[in-house]
Design a protein around this motif. Structure first.
Motif, PDB file in Angstrom:
ATOM      1  N   PHE A   1       0.875  -1.170   0.000  1.00 32.38           N
ATOM      2  CA  PHE A   1       0.000   0.000   0.000  1.00 32.38           C
ATOM      3  C   PHE A   1       0.914   1.222   0.000  1.00 32.38           C
ATOM      4  CE2 PHE A   1      -2.662   2.864   2.936  1.00 32.38           C
ATOM      5  CZ  PHE A   1      -3.247   3.505   1.856  1.00 32.38           C
ATOM      6  N   SER A   2       0.856   2.035  -1.047  1.00 30.91           N
ATOM      7  CA  SER A   2       1.741   3.190  -1.168  1.00 30.91           C
ATOM      8  C   SER A   2       0.930   4.439  -1.491  1.00 30.91           C
ATOM      9  CB  SER A   2       2.802   2.946  -2.250  1.00 30.91           C
ATOM     10  OG  SER A   2       2.205   2.638  -3.492  1.00 30.91           O
ATOM     11  N   PHE A   3       1.444   5.585  -1.054  1.00 27.30           N
ATOM     12  CA  PHE A   3       0.771   6.857  -1.302  1.00 27.30           C
ATOM     13  C   PHE A   3       1.757   7.983  -1.070  1.00 27.30           C
ATOM     14  CE2 PHE A   3       0.120   5.729   3.105  1.00 27.30           C
ATOM     15  CZ  PHE A   3       0.448   6.893   3.787  1.00 27.30           C
ATOM     16  N   ASP A   4       1.372   9.177  -1.471  1.00 27.53           N
ATOM     17  CA  ASP A   4       2.146  10.383  -1.240  1.00 27.53           C
ATOM     18  C   ASP A   4       1.164  11.523  -1.031  1.00 27.53           C
ATOM     19  OD1 ASP A   4       3.886  12.489  -1.124  1.00 27.53           O
ATOM     20  OD2 ASP A   4       4.929  12.053  -2.998  1.00 27.53           O
ATOM     21  N   VAL A   5       1.257  12.191   0.120  1.00 28.01           N
ATOM     22  CA  VAL A   5       0.392  13.342   0.404  1.00 28.01           C
ATOM     23  C   VAL A   5       1.197  14.639   0.402  1.00 28.01           C
ATOM     24  CG1 VAL A   5      -1.293  12.010   1.697  1.00 28.01           C
ATOM     25  CG2 VAL A   5       0.656  13.015   2.894  1.00 28.01           C
ATOM     26  N   GLY A   6       2.408  14.580  -0.176  1.00 24.23           N
ATOM     27  CA  GLY A   6       3.261  15.758  -0.228  1.00 24.23           C
ATOM     28  C   GLY A   6       4.514  15.645   0.599  1.00 24.23           C
ATOM     29  N   ASN A   7       4.654  14.541   1.353  1.00 25.42           N
ATOM     30  CA  ASN A   7       5.833  14.326   2.178  1.00 25.42           C
ATOM     31  C   ASN A   7       6.804  13.332   1.554  1.00 25.42           C
ATOM     32  OD1 ASN A   7       4.624  15.935   4.262  1.00 25.42           O
ATOM     33  ND2 ASN A   7       3.373  14.154   4.792  1.00 25.42           N
ATOM     34  N   GLY A   8       6.554  12.927   0.314  1.00 28.19           N
ATOM     35  CA  GLY A   8       7.356  11.901  -0.320  1.00 28.19           C
ATOM     36  C   GLY A   8       6.633  10.565  -0.297  1.00 28.19           C
ATOM     37  N   PRO A   9       7.019   9.638  -1.169  1.00 29.10           N
ATOM     38  CA  PRO A   9       6.349   8.326  -1.217  1.00 29.10           C
ATOM     39  C   PRO A   9       6.440   7.598   0.110  1.00 29.10           C
ATOM     40  CG  PRO A   9       7.738   8.666  -3.150  1.00 29.10           C
ATOM     41  CD  PRO A   9       8.045   9.788  -2.221  1.00 29.10           C
ATOM     42  N   PHE A  10       5.357   6.934   0.441  1.00 30.85           N
ATOM     43  CA  PHE A  10       5.208   6.245   1.724  1.00 30.85           C
ATOM     44  C   PHE A  10       4.662   4.856   1.426  1.00 30.85           C
ATOM     45  CE2 PHE A  10       3.508   5.724   6.044  1.00 30.85           C
ATOM     46  CZ  PHE A  10       4.524   6.308   6.792  1.00 30.85           C
ATOM     47  N   GLU A  11       5.243   3.815   2.025  1.00 26.97           N
ATOM     48  CA  GLU A  11       4.846   2.444   1.727  1.00 26.97           C
ATOM     49  C   GLU A  11       4.581   1.661   3.004  1.00 26.97           C
ATOM     50  OE1 GLU A  11       7.752   0.495  -0.673  1.00 26.97           O
ATOM     51  OE2 GLU A  11       7.056   1.415  -2.536  1.00 26.97           O
ATOM     52  N   VAL A  12       3.550   0.816   2.942  1.00 28.90           N
ATOM     53  CA  VAL A  12       3.259  -0.156   3.995  1.00 28.90           C
ATOM     54  C   VAL A  12       3.181  -1.519   3.316  1.00 28.90           C
ATOM     55  CG1 VAL A  12       1.766  -0.775   5.920  1.00 28.90           C
ATOM     56  CG2 VAL A  12       1.903   1.606   5.181  1.00 28.90           C
ATOM     57  N   ARG A  13       3.902  -2.493   3.858  1.00 31.59           N
ATOM     58  CA  ARG A  13       3.987  -3.800   3.226  1.00 31.59           C
ATOM     59  C   ARG A  13       3.546  -4.897   4.185  1.00 31.59           C
ATOM     60  NH1 ARG A  13       7.578  -4.008  -1.272  1.00 31.59           N
ATOM     61  NH2 ARG A  13       8.385  -1.927  -1.775  1.00 31.59           N
TER      62      ARG A  13
END
Length: 1259
Positions: free
Chosen positions: A804-816
């Motif tokens: 599960f990955s997303f970016d809200v403006g702080n850089g790419p973020f991932e949960v695996r």
């Protein structure tokens, strides 16, 4: 040299047409300087700009110093009206820092999300070029700002009276707006009075705004905002229209549905700053406002401007039209290293000191100092939100004082120590230590220096995080500006001349009624008793339908249903009837038959129905269901129903649409018919309802209402009950729905380049995504949605990992989530749930541990997307998904995959193959059957029933009750039967049998089971007086000794299995394994026709005399889940008596007597066979908790039992003779009357002759 570096000029230039009235400013520096560059580059520098007057600032731009390597890479932006008490500008209420420049030449511009109204602007560098110095050029953009201000001193107010007008002053929409600033935490801002004693009051109470609505005795209060007593401007607006109120404070808004009893009325006058202007005494207890109000508007009328002109506004007390502000310099303790050190006066006894503070933390050090001459230490600190004072003198003296909090004064004078909180007498404590309380060289506030050489300050408590102001030492105010200039004292990690505290619970990010609590750096949501879970109480803990509960293996019962998951609709306790179809049943307040009789003066009867779910829940449930129905019934005598065919209906009902419905159960909307009229079988063919025949005899019209758009029935009007002799009765059943259109909504993606697209997903602050998938592919993207920079994506990155990955403006973020050795591409359904909120992101796959990643403490929180949502692929058509996706829900809303798949190439609606995932739910030999939407369990080969073949089919038996189940007879045994008899029964010789049943009885002795063949062979299960079981396999008798009484009224389970010459018997005592017996015997093949008989026979002469005697006595007790190989005769007799070859004699009805009893706490006892030959010996293994003597006794008993069994079997075989159609029993050895081995008496010369026309009986 802090201030010398701030000098500069302001230039203002018009860069747009005058109609825009826009400007920008620039900081001009000495020739050749090329920008601002302080002498020292450290964190204590700032650039301050005076705009000359309050101005609306909309954007700022920065650039490095000209011709140098000096630039600022990140900075803080602050603003102020007076040059003191600064306020920090935050992006999204969470981000402090602005990203600056990466070189000296490029310009970086920031458009402020909310404009700032201020005179002074300050920029504080945080980071700069490590190979250069701080260097900056600055521009700010904005507009002139007009302001009308009034100052109130706490005893003054303005009263605005509406001008006399013959028409009502109430318009379709009324608006009150203003700005205020104050240092006081309480005071009345607005008070209105209208007709019918209707009032609206807006008051500041402990830093929050309370909006009071009153009318007579009715009262309603709404709270909004927090920390509003910070001496900064706050905007307030109240809009009133159509029974609603919009209440806005700064950026927080709340819409209020005004109850009918508080419906708005015409306002006559409005008071600003207090209530005395109205002369009202009942609210005189409220404080007047002390502070400044700006731009008071009532429906675009400027009240302050009218007050200046003395038109329609009267002034009470001292109201001035300037805002003179008291100087207050706060200081913020922001981190773990924060402290403030102030000098003390050596050799002088302290008169005392004080401090005002504000914090969210419940613990922290406020003040500490060493006593003179190393006599000890004093600590003033917070613990559990209470102020405590502790003095330690030479390790032998301690004083504890507990009080409440906000401001603290500490006075030590003439041997007495006094501590006062909030300047209230009832919050004052005294102590008289035996030594003078005199400070040493320094006083420390908030914490201690982090230095190994620090011997003067010790902090055994938490550091203080919050704001302090009004610091006094010896009754002298400390000049914190001098501290900031490092002229006195010392400090670390402080923000002087500002209070940086923020309220993270206003507005609250806790959803669905979760309670918000906070500390300095974060907030927490308490989700107890909300029905939701997660960091922000976003995700429902309940399923969305009964269908979902059913496919978790649940049975009928009451369940909480949250029909929209994480959406706004609350969960509701609803009954789920888990049958072949899963029915959701919603009750109302009157499901019984209601009788009506003619009564004078009453022309109509109205019945209202209140359901256990509210209207929003009902509509969502009905919309989601595949089918809904509601039974309506009308009994009548001389009472017309719909007055068909041409008259106006006397009775009608109203459903969800609030429109009268003139059709009855079984008919269609708009037909003005009953069910009999639609079917053409009414008692009078001239009418379309039975009751419309208007007969004196009782008649009935009943049927089901099935059109979901009109359901549920909310009220019924019965009209024809006023005539003499008229009688009627009506009944409206509960609302019933089955099927879940969302649960099975699926799409199959058969090309990597195929995808479905939907509108943009809006999950700015909270987003949850859940779905099921199955695939054989190694990877693929489940869904993706893009923004300009932001994105959100869920994908299968490998056969054992979901990301599960997303970016809200702080850089790419991932949960695996990794599944280890469990492959996810096994073509079975797997469930994925991803959630992202302002606190954390989480991902869960099936039952694997939840993976969680915390969100940055200082970062963007809004997810801003603008593209279409792609399902099963991406916008680039890369890494597409191959397989099925089902029940895709985003923030509680289900996407209709099937409808979109019907018009999309490469995607098919629906997805078969559910049994691979759900087949294990079919229990007890139930067979999973595939369906288009879901699956079902075929219980045809099982003795159980129910949706998952888990319900015991049981019946209570009494003497004289029997069930006869007849198989086809072998062709060779009966030449007269039909030639169509199946040849599979010819010369049928069964090599094995599986027989199982449960029983509950207190009768002993009893015949539990009897099975016989056309070849004169039989199987009998007998229970003797002391609970022993005997299995008779003609011509072999096996006697089993039980250590417990089986005729004890508890439920026991028996299983008998024979394969060739080996027979095994298992008995489960009280449905807990208490004894498993395996005995090997040498027998000939048993060949059954088959005939099964329990407790009731054809003729006793055909049976063994002993068995016949017990059979004639009948059986009293319970039999349950009886099965012989693939046949379930008891189930056939109870559930399918008309289609099964069964004959039932006596009374037989299904009961719940076979339900499992609670687990028996006794340990298990197991016997294993150790020999494959007849007469073999066995070993008894007893649970280790038994005593040694019990073990020895058990072994001896088993040895005796095995010997006796061997002797009996050998005796039988010695005298056995078997013929083709006739078997004769040899004389048995006559046992003694009390012999435990042979409890059933038989005559020495008895014979057992079976008829060729033997039937099967089962009771």
């Amino acid at each position: 040299m802090l201030f010398s570096s701030l000098l500069g000029l302001i230039c203002v230039r018009e860069t747009f047409p005058k109609s825009y009235n826009m400007w920008y400013l620039c900081a001009v520096f000495p020739a050749g300087a090329g920008g601002w560059a302080p002498v020292e580059s450290n964190k204590y520098q700032w650039l301050e700009v005076d705009l000359g007057e309050r101005t609306e600032i909309t954007a700022v731009a920065t650039q490095g110093r000209y011709g140098s390597s000096d630039w600022v890479s990140s900075f803080l932006l602050m603003f102020s009206d007076t040059g003191c008490n600064w306020k920090q500008y935050r992006q999204e209420d969470n981000i402090r820092a602005f990203t600056g420049n990466s070189n000296a030449d490029s310009v970086v511009q920031f458009k402020l999300q909310q404009p700032v109204f201020a005179r002074f602007l300050r920029l504080l560098p945080l980071d700069w070029n490590p190979n250069g110095r701080i260097g900056l050029r600055l521009e700010a953009y904005g507009c002139p700002y007009k302001s009308d201000v009034a100052r109130f001193d706490g005893s003054s107010c303005l009263l605005y009276r509406f001008s006399p007008n013959p028409t009502s002053s109430q318009t379709a929409k009324d608006t009150i707006s203003l700005k205020f600033k104050t240092l006081q935490n309480s005071g009345t801002l607005i008070h209105t009075e209208g007709q019918d004693d209707h009032t609206i009051t807006l008051e500041l109470h402990k830093g929050k705004l309370l909006l009071h609505l009153r009318k007579g005795t009715s009262h309603m209060v709404v709270s909004l905002g927090s920390l509003l007593d910070d001496q900064h401007w706050h905007h307030v607006a109240i809009e009133r229209f159509s029974g609603h109120l919009n209440f806005t404070v700064d950026k927080s808004s709340q819409q209020i549905q005004v109850p009918a009893e508080l419906s708005p009325s015409e306002i006559n006058k409005i008071s600003y700053g207090g209530v005395q202007c109205h002369g009202s005494q009942r609210v005189m207890s409220r404080r007047n406002f002390h502070g400044c109000l700006e731009n008071l508007l009532w429906n675009d009328v400027n009240v302050i401007d009218l007050a200046k002109q003395q038109q329609q506004v009267s002034i009470t007390g001292n109201v001035t039209f300037t805002c003179a502000e008291p100087v207050s310099v706060p200081v913020t303790f922001a981190g773990a290293q924060s402290f403030l050190q102030l000098p003390g006066a050596a050799q002088q006894q302290r008169d005392g000191g004080g401090v005002a503070f504000r914090t969210w933390n419940r613990a922290g050090l406020l003040l500490t100092f060493d006593l003179q001459q190393q006599a000890g230490s004093l600590w003033l600190y917070l613990s559990e939100a209470r102020v405590r004072l502790q003095i330690h003198k030479a390790g032998r003296y301690t004083i504890l004082v507990d009080v409440t909090w906000h401001s603290v004064d500490l006075i030590a004078r003439r041997g007495h120590l006094t501590i006062t909180v909030d300047k209230e007498e009832d919050s004052t404590a005294h102590a008289s230590p035996s030594f003078p309380v005199v400070s040493g060289n320094n006083l420390f506030f908030g914490g201690c220096p982090d230095s190994e050489n620090n011997q003067e300050c010790r902090n055994p408590f938490n550091v203080f995080q919050g704001c302090m102001r009004h610091i006094h030492v010896d009754n002298n105010a400390v000049d914190l500006i001098k501290v900031q200039q490092m002229l006195i004292g010392n400090y670390s990690d402080l923000q002087i001349d500002m209070c940086g505290i923020i309220d993270r619970c206003s507005p609250s990010h806790c959803e669905h009624g979760g309670r918000c609590t906070q500390s300095w750096s974060t907030f927490h949501c308490n989700c107890s008793n909300t029905g939701y879970s997660g960091a922000t109480c976003h995700s429902s803990v309940y399923e969305k339908s009964c269908e979902a509960y059913k496919h978790q293996g649940n049975t009928s019962g009451l369940y909480y249903i949250d029909v929209d998951g994480s959406g706004p609709i609350k969960s509701q306790l609803i009954y789920c009837n888990m049958t072949d179809k899963t029915w959701l049943v919603i009750q109302h307040n009157n499901t019984e038959l209601t009788k009506l009789k003619a009564s004078s003066g009453i022309n109509q009867h109205l019945a209202y129905f209140n359901y256990s779910a509210d209207a929003e829940q009902l509509w969502a449930i009905i919309t989601q269901a595949e089918h809904c129905e509601q039974e309506v019934l009308y009994h009548c005598r001389k009472s017309l129903l719909l007055n068909t065919p041409d008259g106006s209906p006397f009775t009608w009902w109203v459903g969800r649409t609030d429109e009268p419905q003139t059709y009855w159960g079984g008919a269609v909307p708009g037909s003005q018919q009953c069910g009999c009229g639609l079917q053409g079988n009414c008692i009078d063919s001239d009418h379309y309802c039975n009751c419309d025949a208007d007969r004196k005899e009782w008649a009935t019209d009943s049927g089901l209402l099935t059109h979901k758009e009109n359901l549920p029935v909310r009220w019924v009007v019965v009209g024809d009950i006023q005539r003499p002799g008229s009688e009627a009765a009506y009944k409206v059943g509960p609302l019933k729905c089955h099927g879940d259109k969302n649960f099975w909504n699926a799409a199959f993606f058969n090309k990597e380049t195929s995808y479905l697209h939907f509108p943009t997903f809006h999950g700015e602050l909270s987003a949850d995504i859940s779905f099921l998938f199955k695939t054989t592919a190694a990877s693929g993207v489940f869904l993706e949605n893009l923004g300009i920079k932001d994105f959100i994506r869920v994908e299968l990155s490998s056969p054992t990992e979901v990301v599960f990955s997303f970016d809200v403006g702080n850089g790419p973020f991932e949960v695996r989530v990794e599944t280890g050795d469990v492959a996810l591409n096994d073509d079975r359904w797997h469930r994925v749930r991803a959630e992202r909120n302002v606190k954390e992101a989480s991902l869960r796959v099936d039952a694997f541990p939840n993976a969680t990643q915390k969100a940055p403490a200082d970062g963007h929180i809004h997810l801003q997307l603008n593209s279409q949502l792609f399902v099963g692929g991406t916008a680039s058509r890369m890494k597409g998904f191959l397989g099925c996706i089902r029940s895709l829900q985003l923030n509680g809303r289900t996407l209709d995959l099937e409808e979109r798949a019907k018009i999309t190439p490469g995607v098919r609606p629906g997805c078969p193959g559910h049994c691979s995932s759900y087949g294990e739910l079919c229990q007890n030999q139930g067979r999973c059957v595939e369906m288009y939407n879901g699956f079902s369990c075929d219980c045809g080969l099982s003795a159980y029933a129910g949706p998952f073949c888990q319900r015991e089919v049981s019946a209570d038996f009494k003497p004289g009750t029997s069930v006869q189940y007849t198989f086809k007879e072998p062709y060779e045994l009966n030449r007269n039967i039909s030639t169509q008899s199946s040849s599979i029964y010819s010369d049928l010789k069964l090599r094995g049998e599986n027989v199982s049943f449960s029983f509950r009885s207190s009768q002993s002795p009893a015949l539990l089971l009897y099975v016989s063949s056309y070849y004169r062979e039989y199987l009998a299960v007998l229970l003797n007086r002391n609970g022993k079981r005997r299995r008779d396999f003609k011509p072999v008798i096996l006697v089993m000794t039980s250590v417990r009484n089986l005729a004890n009224g508890q439920l026991h389970r028996v299983s008998i299995r024979r394969l060739s010459e080996t027979v095994s018997v298992q008995v489960i005592y009280s449905l807990t394994v208490q004894g498993i017996y395996y005995v090997t015997v040498q027998v000939t093949y048993l060949t059954y026709s088959v005939s099964i008989q329990v407790t009731y026979s054809v003729t006793s002469g055909e049976l063994d005399p002993e068995i016949a005697r017990l059979n004639s006595q009948g059986f009293s007790g319970c039999l349950s889940v009886v099965q012989f190989n693939s046949v379930a005769p008891l189930k056939a007799a109870l559930l399918y008596p008309n289609t099964s070859p069964v004959i039932v004699i006596g009374s037989l009805a299904e009961s719940t007597c076979g339900s499992s009893s609670p687990v028996n706490p006794y340990p298990a006892e197991t016997t294993h066979s150790l020999s494959g030959k007849r007469g073999g010996t066995g070993e008894l293994i007893v649970n280790a908790i038994k005593s040694d003597s019990a073990l020895i006794g058990g072994v001896i008993a088993v040895v005796i039992f095995v010997i006796l069994c061997a002797l009996a079997i050998m005796a039988r075989f010695l005298y056995r003779r078997k013929e083709t159609f006739h078997t004769q029993e040899p004389q048995g050895i006559k046992p003694e009357a009390d012999s435990p081995e042979y409890p059933f008496h038989s005559e020495p010369n008895s014979q057992n002759i079976l008829s060729e026309n033997q039937k099967e009986y089962f009771i």
